[in-house]
Write a protein that holds these residues in place. Structure first.
Motif, short mmCIF file in Angstrom:
data_model
loop_
_atom_site.label_atom_id
_atom_site.label_comp_id
_atom_site.label_asym_id
_atom_site.label_seq_id
_atom_site.Cartn_x
_atom_site.Cartn_y
_atom_site.Cartn_z
N LYS A 309 0.83 -1.21 0.00
CA LYS A 309 0.00 0.00 0.00
C LYS A 309 0.86 1.26 0.00
CE LYS A 309 -3.65 2.38 2.56
NZ LYS A 309 -2.91 3.67 2.53
N MET A 310 1.94 1.26 0.82
CA MET A 310 2.80 2.44 0.88
C MET A 310 3.50 2.68 -0.45
SD MET A 310 2.60 4.03 3.67
CE MET A 310 1.68 3.75 5.18
N ASP A 313 1.00 4.24 -2.83
CA ASP A 313 0.75 5.65 -2.50
C ASP A 313 1.88 6.54 -2.98
OD1 ASP A 313 -1.60 4.86 -1.36
OD2 ASP A 313 -0.91 5.08 0.72
N PRO A 392 5.18 6.66 7.05
CA PRO A 392 3.75 6.45 7.28
C PRO A 392 3.24 7.39 8.37
CG PRO A 392 4.96 4.36 7.31
CD PRO A 392 5.97 5.44 7.38
N TYR A 395 -2.58 7.62 10.01
CA TYR A 395 -3.73 7.05 9.32
C TYR A 395 -3.33 6.01 8.28
CZ TYR A 395 -5.77 11.20 11.45
OH TYR A 395 -6.14 12.16 12.36
N ASN A 397 -1.16 6.45 5.76
CA ASN A 397 -0.86 7.02 4.46
C ASN A 397 0.59 7.49 4.43
OD1 ASN A 397 -3.59 6.72 3.61
ND2 ASN A 397 -4.12 8.59 4.73
#
Length: 472
Positions: A309-310, A313, A392, A395, A397
């Motif tokens: 996910k990171m 992003d 990170p 939250y 993100n």
């Protein structure tokens, strides 16, 4: 955390602290009788450099080492000019660097010579593998008949130094008839008669050394009774005639030209690396005489899905910074009748060329520090480059701490940031991010410390305004 002894503490090459002492001692060499003692307050120096090479790891074709910084216990000094006489202390001959990849050592590099390339000092030397500990040789087990589980007492005769030889012979084993006996040979005079009548007779089976008769070029044999050395003409000298005539004997000190590779060529140095070839590799190099624990910088995610996910992003942030955001899909046309067609799938995101994504744990127990770099396609002058440092947030993100954006036409104004690796430059067991700031005609190296949600540049080689990213 695992501790180890640095290679520079027990290997032959000189550490920077010793090199500093030798430099200071040479300054006082003109005063005879003065003893130079090292002050207890003299700091232990720690040098950081970058090894650049082409070819395979461990067996490069060309190589060079670029000094970055020297930590003197109080501040970071520029390794390219620190105590230069004329070469800087970081490139003194026989200084050894330990090569690191992600905090783990994988080789050694010994400095042999130094020179300047485009006004900057670089070093040349030899890449060596890490020494491996030799396994201890087990002692042979001798069966002496002793049983540790036997409770029966055993009496042993103790040998005394004052015991007579007759007792020793009586208690000892019988002599071996095949054991060789040393005899004093009888000497002979010039007439060949023996001068000693009390010595034993010569053993006919014993080998004897005889003087070798030498033959000269005419075939005549010299007298065996002469003890004077005889000079002989070598076959090479007899064959080495330029015009068929020779006057006198050959001079042993005369230099001669021979074919093939000479036996002595000075220090074993790898060929020098020139310029910035496309296939060049880079690695962090550290020289320190103190014992520092090994600290690997890779971050281990508790959940592998968080890393995916990171990365996604940060890729989205990089595409927006490069202007690669895909256009939204077209909206379907409205008709009176209900359409049962499926909506158009989203367009594939534009590719990021030469994308590199790494995650570090720069201190024990610290969170993840992520670095992503990439550029767009196209000719070199039209390419856009981006480098992101992020962490990170609460939250889940990616929170960007530093963003570097430039293009091929403005590299000398805003250089692109190329990550080398993490390294402990201040010897405080905390890692800094080492970047190469590469422009079109020049380059620098910079160290960034990530702490408390910020990415601060704490050192840059050469100084000046070049290498300052926008927003710094």
């Amino acid at each position: 955390m695992s501790s180890r002894t640095p290679i520079s503490r027990f290997t032959r090459p000189t550490s920077l602290a010793v090199a500093l002492g030798l430099t200071a001692a040479s300054a006082f060499a003109q005063y005879p009788g003065q003893i130079i003692k090292r002050d207890k307050d003299t700091p232990e120096l720690r040098a950081i450099a970058v090894l650049e090479w082409t070819g395979d790891e461990g067996k490069p074709k060309t190589s060079r080492i670029v000094p970055i910084t020297v930590y003197d216990g109080q501040a970071l000094q520029d390794g390219g000019v620190y105590l230069a006489r004329p070469q800087p202390l970081a490139l003194t001959g026989e200084v050894e660097y330990e090569l690191e990849k992600n905090g783990a050592p994988f080789g050694l590099y010994d400095i042999r010579t130094a020179g300047q390339e485009q006004g900057s000092w670089v070093g040349y030397g030899l890449w060596k593998p890490l020494p491996s500990a030799k396994p201890a040789t087990p002692k042979p087990i001798v069966d002496d008949g002793f049983d540790p589980n036997d409770d029966k007492p055993v009496l042993h005769r103790k040998h005394q130094e004052g015991s007579s030889s007759s007792d020793s012979r009586a208690s000892g084993p019988s002599p071996d008839p095949d054991r060789p006996t040393l005899h004093k040979p009888s000497s002979t005079n010039d007439s060949g008669s023996s001068t000693s009548s009390s010595g034993p007779a010569a053993d006919p089976d014993r080998p004897a050394l005889h003087k070798k008769t030498s033959d000269d070029s005419s075939g005549r044999t010299s007298s065996s009774s002469s003890d004077h050395p005889v000079l002989h003409k070598s076959s090479e000298e007899s064959a080495d005639t330029s015009d068929g005539e020779r006057t006198g004997s050959a001079d042993p000190d005369r230099p001669r030209l021979m074919r093939g590779k000479p036996s002595s060529q000075g220090p074993d140095v790898l060929p020098s690396l020139m310029g910035l070839p496309a296939n060049m590799h880079q690695a962090v190099a550290v020289s320190d005489a103190r014992n520092h624990p090994e600290h690997q910088w890779n971050y281990k995610w508790a959940n592998p899905d968080d890393e995916v996910k990171m990365k996604e992003d940060m890729e989205d942030i990089a595409r927006k910074a490069l202007g690669l955001t895909p256009p939204p899909p077209p909206k379907p046309k409205r008709t009176a009748a209900k359409s049962h067609s499926k909506p158009a799938p989203p367009l594939e995101p534009p590719p990021l060329v030469d994308e590199k994504f790494r995650v570090f744990e720069l201190a024990y127990g610290a969170g993840a520090t992520m670095v992503l770099s990439a550029h767009t396609e196209g000719p070199a002058k039209q390419q856009k480059f981006v480098t992101l440092i992020a962490q990170p947030d609460l939250y889940g993100n990616a929170l960007v701490l530093l963003k570097n954006i430039t293009d091929g036409e403005h590299l000398d104004e805003t250089p692109r940031m190329h990550l080398i690796d993490a390294v402990d430059a201040l010897a405080d067991n905390r890692g800094e991010l080492l970047f190469e700031l590469r422009g079109a005609t020049q380059r620098q190296f910079a160290l960034y410390r990530v702490l408390r949600g910020t990415a601060e540049k704490i050192f840059v080689t050469g100084g000046g305004e070049y290498g300052i990213a926008p927003g710094e």
